[in-house]
Design a protein around this motif. Structure first.
Motif, PDB file in Angstrom:
ATOM      1  N   ARG A  63     -12.180   0.716   5.031  1.00  0.00           N
ATOM      2  CA  ARG A  63     -11.668   1.354   3.822  1.00  0.00           C
ATOM      3  C   ARG A  63     -11.637   2.873   3.964  1.00  0.00           C
ATOM      4  O   ARG A  63     -12.606   3.498   4.370  1.00  0.00           O
ATOM      5  N   ALA A  84      -8.541  -0.559  -3.304  1.00  0.00           N
ATOM      6  CA  ALA A  84      -7.727   0.310  -4.174  1.00  0.00           C
ATOM      7  C   ALA A  84      -6.806   1.202  -3.336  1.00  0.00           C
ATOM      8  O   ALA A  84      -7.145   1.626  -2.235  1.00  0.00           O
ATOM      9  N   TYR A  85      -5.627   1.482  -3.869  1.00  0.00           N
ATOM     10  CA  TYR A  85      -4.667   2.344  -3.184  1.00  0.00           C
ATOM     11  C   TYR A  85      -4.030   3.263  -4.216  1.00  0.00           C
ATOM     12  O   TYR A  85      -4.419   3.244  -5.378  1.00  0.00           O
ATOM     13  N   TYR A  86      -3.027   4.047  -3.772  1.00  0.00           N
ATOM     14  CA  TYR A  86      -2.380   5.035  -4.638  1.00  0.00           C
ATOM     15  C   TYR A  86      -3.435   5.960  -5.237  1.00  0.00           C
ATOM     16  O   TYR A  86      -3.696   5.957  -6.424  1.00  0.00           O
ATOM     17  N   PHE A  87      -4.052   6.744  -4.408  1.00  0.00           N
ATOM     18  CA  PHE A  87      -5.148   7.663  -4.742  1.00  0.00           C
ATOM     19  C   PHE A  87      -6.402   6.918  -5.194  1.00  0.00           C
ATOM     20  O   PHE A  87      -7.339   7.530  -5.659  1.00  0.00           O
ATOM     21  N   GLY A  88      -6.386   5.613  -5.125  1.00  0.00           N
ATOM     22  CA  GLY A  88      -7.503   4.834  -5.661  1.00  0.00           C
ATOM     23  C   GLY A  88      -7.287   4.437  -7.107  1.00  0.00           C
ATOM     24  O   GLY A  88      -8.198   3.927  -7.753  1.00  0.00           O
ATOM     25  N   PHE A  89      -6.066   4.647  -7.623  1.00  0.00           N
ATOM     26  CA  PHE A  89      -5.804   4.350  -9.025  1.00  0.00           C
ATOM     27  C   PHE A  89      -5.170   2.978  -9.256  1.00  0.00           C
ATOM     28  O   PHE A  89      -4.992   2.568 -10.395  1.00  0.00           O
ATOM     29  N   VAL A  90      -4.763   2.311  -8.196  1.00  0.00           N
ATOM     30  CA  VAL A  90      -4.216   0.960  -8.363  1.00  0.00           C
ATOM     31  C   VAL A  90      -5.125  -0.014  -7.618  1.00  0.00           C
ATOM     32  O   VAL A  90      -5.354   0.138  -6.419  1.00  0.00           O
ATOM     33  N   GLN A 118     -10.535   7.541  -0.878  1.00  0.00           N
ATOM     34  CA  GLN A 118      -9.508   7.732  -1.896  1.00  0.00           C
ATOM     35  C   GLN A 118      -9.917   8.885  -2.797  1.00  0.00           C
ATOM     36  O   GLN A 118     -11.087   9.004  -3.168  1.00  0.00           O
ATOM     37  N   PRO A 119      -8.954   9.730  -3.143  1.00  0.00           N
ATOM     38  CA  PRO A 119      -9.291  10.865  -4.018  1.00  0.00           C
ATOM     39  C   PRO A 119      -9.972  10.436  -5.311  1.00  0.00           C
ATOM     40  O   PRO A 119     -10.824  11.159  -5.831  1.00  0.00           O
ATOM     41  N   ALA A 120      -9.610   9.277  -5.828  1.00  0.00           N
ATOM     42  CA  ALA A 120     -10.224   8.820  -7.090  1.00  0.00           C
ATOM     43  C   ALA A 120     -11.727   8.625  -6.947  1.00  0.00           C
ATOM     44  O   ALA A 120     -12.456   8.652  -7.943  1.00  0.00           O
ATOM     45  N   MET A 159      -2.475   4.090 -15.042  1.00  0.00           N
ATOM     46  CA  MET A 159      -1.521   3.800 -13.977  1.00  0.00           C
ATOM     47  C   MET A 159      -0.936   2.408 -14.130  1.00  0.00           C
ATOM     48  O   MET A 159       0.262   2.183 -13.902  1.00  0.00           O
ATOM     49  N   GLU A 177       0.814  -1.222   0.000  1.00  0.00           N
ATOM     50  CA  GLU A 177       0.000   0.000   0.000  1.00  0.00           C
ATOM     51  C   GLU A 177       0.838   1.257   0.000  1.00  0.00           C
ATOM     52  O   GLU A 177       0.373   2.315  -0.417  1.00  0.00           O
ATOM     53  N   GLY A 227      -7.905   6.475 -15.479  1.00  0.00           N
ATOM     54  CA  GLY A 227      -6.748   6.688 -14.611  1.00  0.00           C
ATOM     55  C   GLY A 227      -6.149   5.376 -14.147  1.00  0.00           C
ATOM     56  O   GLY A 227      -4.930   5.207 -14.122  1.00  0.00           O
ATOM     57  N   GLN A 228      -7.018   4.431 -13.780  1.00  0.00           N
ATOM     58  CA  GLN A 228      -6.529   3.136 -13.310  1.00  0.00           C
ATOM     59  C   GLN A 228      -5.815   2.378 -14.421  1.00  0.00           C
ATOM     60  O   GLN A 228      -4.779   1.745 -14.204  1.00  0.00           O
TER      61      GLN A 228
END
Lengths: 206, 326
Positions: free
Chosen positions: B42, A188-194, B45-47, B62, A153, B58-59
């Motif tokens: 949880r 999801a992690y990394y801003f929710g992008f991964v 998350q900004p996303a 990435m 994470e 974006g995902q």
């Protein structure tokens, strides 16, 4: 009134700049500096899943660093003392992170608290950590779904998981297992992008 | 895919402050007290704030960025081994070229000063050359700090290993955070004073300038006071990615190639950082062109963005100082 849309724009610009501050409550992470390829085996006993055997193969950059620091005698083979030093200095601290591993039985989180049989090998210039993760997951008479995902994470490391195949050992004949990869967007992690991808094991008595 | 990458760059800028700099290695040092959240805990998350299609783009982007980094590093490693065999063969060019590309892609992640560069250029008038100066300086120093640490610990003290560089990096990170806070406070003081005193934008160094009254880059050069200290403060933190590559080159006994690669890596990092700075500058200038047509925003309130930017940079510095291993 030409001033109104302008004021709105101006306010919006200020808010846009303050937006990052609003987001500051999230934990910080970092882009990957270390890449880890993985293999995994499920260890079965009479009650269900005894645990998982993990194999982490580090990229050659990180491997070079590990070898330079811990292969003290420079013979390309890591002695038990050298392996112990690697465990103490590079792996023991991961206990707080659950060894990068998340295990779920259905929706229930199964805490990862310890590992056993930690060894280190060098294969084609890559350092490979091997260890057993005891979990003692009891499986009833019905089919149950077990999810296992391996990811960092903090995003310092990127773990390539799941592998194409999953190995089996122990009481293999006693259980019927189907497996498939499954994304877990709720993790999801990394801003929710991964989004971590887990292995979904559907297991039932044979 | 280019659209995806641009999107991620932009999102990383907007969301970036949640990740002021790169974290320390979880593979080193004492165990962290922070446990990952359980699934039922949880965190936001900004996303989550984004519409689903954008989040999905974006995902996907990435995923590509991560994969490209891994592939580039693997390929560069193969070329490095060829350089070991044939130092002046074609592998050298490929190795350096990949170092540049790796820098561009590597900097798409958080850290590397994009947040500070973006905040700076979004909140004050500046020249295009300032964007190049700040982005270039931050990137060069970011890599240089890693080079110095690796050479210092490995070459001078013979203390090889991630631990030494990591520990030193942690100290530098704290110093960097302190300096960033100070620069932020300076920005706040300047903008606050202009706001309170009602300094005319045309006469203020932190406000508008130029006879046309626009924020245009040519007409409004702005003041670069604070730009160099901020660049220095941010660039002080060593790049772990650069340190890993240089150390790898050292273990192959091709230090010279590793050092050359650091230059190309820094240039690659600079491309991304400068792009973010220019994007911020362009955004600000577009907004300024609209707002400068009214009498209200010609008043002292034009200093508000600079004040907000200064506050934000100060806040980031403080958070980083208090919790450098976030």
């Amino acid at each position: 009134m030409p001033i109104r849309p302008t004021l709105t724009l101006f306010t919006a610009a200020c808010l846009l700049m303050l937006l990052p501050a609003i987001l500051l409550t999230s934990p910080a992470q970092a882009h990957p500096h270390v890449f880890i390829a993985t293999a995994i085996e499920v260890d079965l006993d009479d009650d269900g899943i005894a645990g998982f055997w993990h194999y982490w193969s580090f990229d050659e950059y990180f491997s070079a660093w590990i070898l330079e620091e811990f292969d003290v005698d420079r013979n390309g083979v890591l002695s038990s003392q050298e392996q112990q030093a690697i465990y103490t200095n590079t792996f023991e601290g991961l206990k707080q992170e659950g060894y990068f591993t998340r295990v779920l039985k259905g929706a229930e989180n199964i805490p990862v608290q310890q590992i056993e049989n930690f060894t280190v090998e060098v294969q084609d210039g890559s350092v490979v950590y091997s260890f057993f993760m005891p979990l003692a997951i009891r499986i009833g008479s019905e089919t149950e779904d077990i999810f296992i995902a391996v990811y960092d994470e903090s995003f310092y490391c990127h773990v390539f998981f799941p592998p194409d195949e999953i190995g089996r050992r122990g009481n293999v004949a006693g259980w019927k297992i189907d497996y498939a990869p499954q994304d877990l967007p709720e993790l999801a992690y990394y801003f929710g992008f991964v989004i971590p991808t887990a292995i979904r094991l559907s297991i039932s008595p044979a | 895919m280019i659209r995806h990458l641009l999107l991620v760059i932009l999102l990383c800028h907007v969301c970036g402050p949640v990740l002021p700099v790169q974290a320390q290695s979880p593979l080193r040092g004492p165990a962290s007290e922070q446990r990952p959240a359980a699934p039922n805990e949880r965190i936001h998350q900004p996303a989550d704030w984004l519409p689903q299609p954008i989040r999905a783009w974006g995902q996907k982007a990435m995923g590509r960025i991560i994969l490209w980094q891994a592939q580039i590093r693997q390929q560069a490693g193969a070329y490095a081994r060829q350089i070991q065999e044939n130092p002046y063969g074609p592998a050298l060019g490929w190795f350096l070229g990949l170092a540049f590309v790796y820098g561009v892609i590597h900097a798409l992640g958080p850290g590397h000063g994009k947040v500070y560069a973006g905040t700076w250029f979004l909140t004050r008038p500046a020249r295009v050359s300032h964007a190049f100066l700040m982005g270039g300086l931050m990137s060069l120093l970011h890599v240089l700090a890693a080079v110095v640490l690796v050479l210092l610990f490995y070459g001078l003290f013979k203390a090889s290993g991630l631990g030494s560089v990591d520990t030193a990096g942690r100290h530098l990170q704290r110093i960097s955070a302190g300096l960033i806070s100070l620069v932020g406070l300076f920005m706040v003081w300047k903008a606050g004073r202009a706001l309170l005193l009602g300094t005319s934008p045309d006469s203020s160094s932190s406000g508008l300038s130029g006879s046309s009254g626009s924020y245009g880059t040519d007409a409004a050069p702005g003041n670069r006071t604070g730009l160099l200290p901020l660049s220095l403060a941010v660039g002080l933190v060593p790049c772990p990615g650069a340190a890993l590559i240089l150390f790898f080159a050292i273990t192959l006994d091709i230090l010279w190639a590793g050092l050359l690669a650091m230059l190309f890596l820094a240039a690659g990092l600079a491309v991304t950082t400068i792009s973010v700075a220019l994007l911020a500058l362009l955004t600000r200038n577009l907004l300024a062109q609209v707002t400068s047509r009214t009498s209200l925003v010609r008043s002292r309130f034009v200093h508000l963005p600079a004040l907000a930017g200064g506050l934000l940079i100060t806040l980031l510095g403080i958070i980083l100082f208090v919790n450098p291993v976030v």
